[in-house]
Design a protein around this motif. Structure first.
Motif, PDB file in Angstrom:
ATOM      1  N   THR A 281     -37.023   5.200 -19.613  1.00 33.15           N
ATOM      2  CA  THR A 281     -35.893   5.458 -20.513  1.00 33.15           C
ATOM      3  C   THR A 281     -36.164   6.691 -21.371  1.00 33.15           C
ATOM      4  OG1 THR A 281     -35.378   3.098 -20.595  1.00 33.15           O
ATOM      5  CG2 THR A 281     -34.437   4.477 -22.324  1.00 33.15           C
ATOM      6  N   PHE A 282     -35.161   7.575 -21.444  1.00 31.72           N
ATOM      7  CA  PHE A 282     -35.186   8.763 -22.311  1.00 31.72           C
ATOM      8  C   PHE A 282     -34.195   8.496 -23.446  1.00 31.72           C
ATOM      9  CE2 PHE A 282     -35.987   9.858 -17.961  1.00 31.72           C
ATOM     10  CZ  PHE A 282     -37.009  10.812 -17.981  1.00 31.72           C
ATOM     11  N   TYR A 283     -34.685   8.504 -24.685  1.00 31.97           N
ATOM     12  CA  TYR A 283     -33.804   8.182 -25.803  1.00 31.97           C
ATOM     13  C   TYR A 283     -33.052   9.382 -26.338  1.00 31.97           C
ATOM     14  CZ  TYR A 283     -35.751   3.509 -25.820  1.00 31.97           C
ATOM     15  OH  TYR A 283     -36.111   2.242 -25.465  1.00 31.97           O
ATOM     16  N   ASN A 284     -33.536  10.574 -26.064  1.00 24.46           N
ATOM     17  CA  ASN A 284     -32.873  11.792 -26.531  1.00 24.46           C
ATOM     18  C   ASN A 284     -33.231  12.915 -25.556  1.00 24.46           C
ATOM     19  OD1 ASN A 284     -31.564  13.783 -27.957  1.00 24.46           O
ATOM     20  ND2 ASN A 284     -33.030  13.855 -29.654  1.00 24.46           N
ATOM     21  N   VAL A 285     -32.424  13.045 -24.516  1.00 22.85           N
ATOM     22  CA  VAL A 285     -32.746  13.958 -23.430  1.00 22.85           C
ATOM     23  C   VAL A 285     -32.715  15.407 -23.932  1.00 22.85           C
ATOM     24  CG1 VAL A 285     -31.982  14.848 -21.201  1.00 22.85           C
ATOM     25  CG2 VAL A 285     -31.898  12.386 -21.673  1.00 22.85           C
ATOM     26  N   SER A 286     -33.784  16.112 -23.621  1.00 19.66           N
ATOM     27  CA  SER A 286     -33.889  17.534 -23.977  1.00 19.66           C
ATOM     28  C   SER A 286     -33.882  18.371 -22.703  1.00 19.66           C
ATOM     29  CB  SER A 286     -35.171  17.787 -24.776  1.00 19.66           C
ATOM     30  OG  SER A 286     -36.310  17.513 -23.974  1.00 19.66           O
ATOM     31  N   ASP A 287     -33.843  19.686 -22.877  1.00 25.25           N
ATOM     32  CA  ASP A 287     -33.835  20.574 -21.714  1.00 25.25           C
ATOM     33  C   ASP A 287     -35.065  20.370 -20.839  1.00 25.25           C
ATOM     34  OD1 ASP A 287     -31.403  21.793 -22.243  1.00 25.25           O
ATOM     35  OD2 ASP A 287     -32.311  23.242 -23.628  1.00 25.25           O
ATOM     36  N   GLY A 288     -36.209  20.082 -21.472  1.00 23.55           N
ATOM     37  CA  GLY A 288     -37.443  19.918 -20.710  1.00 23.55           C
ATOM     38  C   GLY A 288     -37.520  18.630 -19.913  1.00 23.55           C
ATOM     39  N   ASP A 289     -36.574  17.693 -20.166  1.00 26.29           N
ATOM     40  CA  ASP A 289     -36.595  16.410 -19.446  1.00 26.29           C
ATOM     41  C   ASP A 289     -35.934  16.486 -18.079  1.00 26.29           C
ATOM     42  OD1 ASP A 289     -37.890  15.124 -21.539  1.00 26.29           O
ATOM     43  OD2 ASP A 289     -35.994  14.603 -22.536  1.00 26.29           O
ATOM     44  N   TYR A 290     -35.104  17.499 -17.863  1.00 26.97           N
ATOM     45  CA  TYR A 290     -34.438  17.605 -16.576  1.00 26.97           C
ATOM     46  C   TYR A 290     -35.442  18.019 -15.504  1.00 26.97           C
ATOM     47  CZ  TYR A 290     -30.164  17.427 -19.338  1.00 26.97           C
ATOM     48  OH  TYR A 290     -29.165  17.049 -20.205  1.00 26.97           O
ATOM     49  N   GLY A 291     -35.260  17.455 -14.309  1.00 26.11           N
ATOM     50  CA  GLY A 291     -36.142  17.819 -13.210  1.00 26.11           C
ATOM     51  C   GLY A 291     -36.413  16.649 -12.287  1.00 26.11           C
ATOM     52  N   ASN A 292     -37.489  16.756 -11.522  1.00 23.90           N
ATOM     53  CA  ASN A 292     -37.842  15.758 -10.498  1.00 23.90           C
ATOM     54  C   ASN A 292     -38.864  14.756 -11.046  1.00 23.90           C
ATOM     55  OD1 ASN A 292     -36.295  16.835  -8.262  1.00 23.90           O
ATOM     56  ND2 ASN A 292     -37.739  18.554  -8.270  1.00 23.90           N
ATOM     57  N   TYR A 293     -38.626  13.479 -10.726  1.00 24.29           N
ATOM     58  CA  TYR A 293     -39.518  12.391 -11.141  1.00 24.29           C
ATOM     59  C   TYR A 293     -39.909  11.570  -9.906  1.00 24.29           C
ATOM     60  CZ  TYR A 293     -38.267  13.402 -15.974  1.00 24.29           C
ATOM     61  OH  TYR A 293     -38.096  14.027 -17.185  1.00 24.29           O
ATOM     62  N   THR A 294     -41.091  10.992  -9.994  1.00 20.81           N
ATOM     63  CA  THR A 294     -41.587  10.148  -8.901  1.00 20.81           C
ATOM     64  C   THR A 294     -42.046   8.813  -9.472  1.00 20.81           C
ATOM     65  OG1 THR A 294     -42.331  12.059  -7.627  1.00 20.81           O
ATOM     66  CG2 THR A 294     -43.261   9.914  -7.021  1.00 20.81           C
ATOM     67  N   CYS A 295     -41.624   7.724  -8.813  1.00 19.46           N
ATOM     68  CA  CYS A 295     -42.084   6.368  -9.154  1.00 19.46           C
ATOM     69  C   CYS A 295     -43.014   5.897  -8.044  1.00 19.46           C
ATOM     70  CB  CYS A 295     -40.903   5.423  -9.296  1.00 19.46           C
ATOM     71  SG  CYS A 295     -41.368   3.667  -9.392  1.00 19.46           S
ATOM     72  N   VAL A 296     -44.199   5.403  -8.417  1.00 18.99           N
ATOM     73  CA  VAL A 296     -45.186   4.910  -7.451  1.00 18.99           C
ATOM     74  C   VAL A 296     -45.436   3.423  -7.737  1.00 18.99           C
ATOM     75  CG1 VAL A 296     -47.496   5.172  -6.483  1.00 18.99           C
ATOM     76  CG2 VAL A 296     -46.257   7.190  -7.337  1.00 18.99           C
ATOM     77  N   ALA A 297     -45.275   2.583  -6.704  1.00 19.65           N
ATOM     78  CA  ALA A 297     -45.557   1.145  -6.807  1.00 19.65           C
ATOM     79  C   ALA A 297     -46.853   0.854  -6.062  1.00 19.65           C
ATOM     80  CB  ALA A 297     -44.415   0.329  -6.220  1.00 19.65           C
ATOM     81  N   ILE A 298     -47.765   0.108  -6.721  1.00 20.23           N
ATOM     82  CA  ILE A 298     -49.114  -0.081  -6.182  1.00 20.23           C
ATOM     83  C   ILE A 298     -49.512  -1.554  -6.286  1.00 20.23           C
ATOM     84  CG2 ILE A 298     -51.539   0.614  -6.353  1.00 20.23           C
ATOM     85  CD1 ILE A 298     -50.529   3.054  -8.003  1.00 20.23           C
ATOM     86  N   ASN A 299     -50.069  -2.119  -5.203  1.00 22.78           N
ATOM     87  CA  ASN A 299     -50.824  -3.369  -5.286  1.00 22.78           C
ATOM     88  C   ASN A 299     -52.080  -3.233  -4.419  1.00 22.78           C
ATOM     89  OD1 ASN A 299     -50.086  -3.906  -2.626  1.00 22.78           O
ATOM     90  ND2 ASN A 299     -48.770  -5.652  -3.125  1.00 22.78           N
ATOM     91  N   LYS A 300     -52.828  -4.321  -4.269  1.00 23.74           N
ATOM     92  CA  LYS A 300     -54.121  -4.228  -3.591  1.00 23.74           C
ATOM     93  C   LYS A 300     -54.007  -3.929  -2.107  1.00 23.74           C
ATOM     94  CE  LYS A 300     -54.434  -9.247  -2.895  1.00 23.74           C
ATOM     95  NZ  LYS A 300     -55.229 -10.466  -3.185  1.00 23.74           N
ATOM     96  N   LEU A 301     -52.790  -4.050  -1.547  1.00 15.67           N
ATOM     97  CA  LEU A 301     -52.604  -3.806  -0.115  1.00 15.67           C
ATOM     98  C   LEU A 301     -52.063  -2.417   0.196  1.00 15.67           C
ATOM     99  CD1 LEU A 301     -51.195  -7.254   1.056  1.00 15.67           C
ATOM    100  CD2 LEU A 301     -53.531  -6.425   1.141  1.00 15.67           C
TER     101      LEU A 301
END
Length: 356
Positions: A281-301
């Motif tokens: 969550t971004f509570y106050n989006v600024s110019d520097g917040d725009y761009g590409n994001y990656t989510c990584v999900a990890i477990n032991k397998l």
């Protein structure tokens, strides 16, 4: 006192001798007593009783009886009115000229077997034998515990039960509409998949009752992340990126902007992960917040990731809303807009003007 005790013991000898002679005679074989009379040996129908119930053993007396007794496996239970058995479950019900009946309460498997009523009359000896069959409800005595395995493993579940008649065993996969999985003590699952995870039920059934036990199989597998949805956010507003992962055990989440990992509280951002869902969550989006994001999900397998794009959305002004997306931005634009609105107003008022 010693003489009386000796005489009392001696007085039982004829009874014991008579009973031993009767028991040594096979059913149907001739027995010769004084007067060369034959013995009568009767076999009654089996008595079937359920474990925990009471069984009554009855034999007819008839002629003048000198000695009578109920025996089990050559052990005397009752000799006339005298109780010889030390088992408190065994008691006398009736003893008269017509019948000699005893009962055994709370029957168990040890009571199964042949019982003999031996009668010595003034004319001849006779025996009445009956076989008691004890039925026992099924009871599962050996059963697999809940297990956790990795996807692709081979699984074997065991269910063994006792009972009489011998119970039949069946397995059901109750997490999937109760499909029959097996009708054997062993349930074997080769290369188990995540779809076969859940609760399995073993049922042991005979004509008396049913016993049921359940076991839960947990199948671990690597995360699989849903495709990310890009988000358009206006500068200075609140924005949210959501990442959902299917995994067992539940996945841990990591967020990155380009190649830099994002931590909670970093640059007015908050990461909240609950179960299979993680929110950035971004509570106050600024110019520097725009761009590409990656989510990584990890477990032991293993791990899985997906990408998001957060892009800028320009908030429309009041003038652009009035003009609409096709408004002409030149010197005559304002005049054309006024003429257009005047025309609309005239059309709306025309019905009222025609009344006059």
């Amino acid at each position: 006192m010693h003489v009386r005790g000796y005489l009392a013991s001696f007085s039982k000898c004829p009874l014991l001798v008579s009973l031993r002679i009767l028991l040594l005679v096979h059913a149907g074989s001739p027995v010769h007593s004084q007067g060369d009379s034959q013995s009568d040996n009767k076999v009654m129908d089996n008595i079937t009783v359920r474990e925990g119930e009471t069984v009554f053993l009855r034999c007819e007396q008839g002629d003048v009886v000198t000695h009578t007794a109920w025996l089990n496996r050559s052990s005397i239970l009752y000799a006339g009115e005298d109780k010889w058995s030390v088992d408190p479950r065994v008691s006398l019900v009736t003893l008269n000229q017509e019948e000699f009946t005893i009962k055994i309460e709370n029957v168990d498997m040890t009571d199964e077997g042949q019982y003999v009523c031996a009668v010595q009359t003034s004319s001849r000896p006779r025996t009445t034998s009956v076989h008691v069959l004890v039925q026992v409800p099924p009871k599962i005595i050996n059963f697999s515990r809940d297990i956790v395995v990795n996807e692709g493993s081979n699984v074997t579940l065991l269910c063994q039960a006792s009972g009489k008649p011998e119970p039949s065993i069946s397995w059901k996969f109750i997490s999937n509409s109760g499909d029959l999985a097996s009708d054997d003590e062993l349930l074997e699952i080769s290369s188990i998949s995540r779809q076969r995870a859940g609760v399995y039920e073993c049922a042991a059934v005979n004509e008396i009752d049913t016993d049921v036990q359940t076991v839960d199989i947990t199948v671990n597998y690597a995360p699989s992340v849903s495709e990310g949805r890009d988000a358009g956010v206006t500068l200075g507003q609140r924005g949210v990126l959501e990442c959902e992962a299917d995994a067992v055990p539940e996945a841990d989440f990591e967020w990155y902007k380009d190649n830099r990992r994002i931590f909670n509280g970093f640059d007015d951002m908050e990461i909240v992960s609950t179960g299979s869902l993680s929110k950035l969550t971004f509570y106050n989006v600024s110019d520097g917040d725009y761009g590409n994001y990656t989510c990584v999900a990890i477990n032991k397998l293993g791990r899985s990731n997906t990408s998001f794009l957060m892009y800028v959305v320009i908030e429309p002004t009041s003038s652009t809303l009035l003009q609409g997306p096709r408004a002409v931005q030149d010197g005559s634009g304002g005049e054309k807009a006024v003429n257009f609105h005047t025309c609309l107003l005239f059309i709306a008022l025309l019905p009222f003007l025609l009344r006059f």
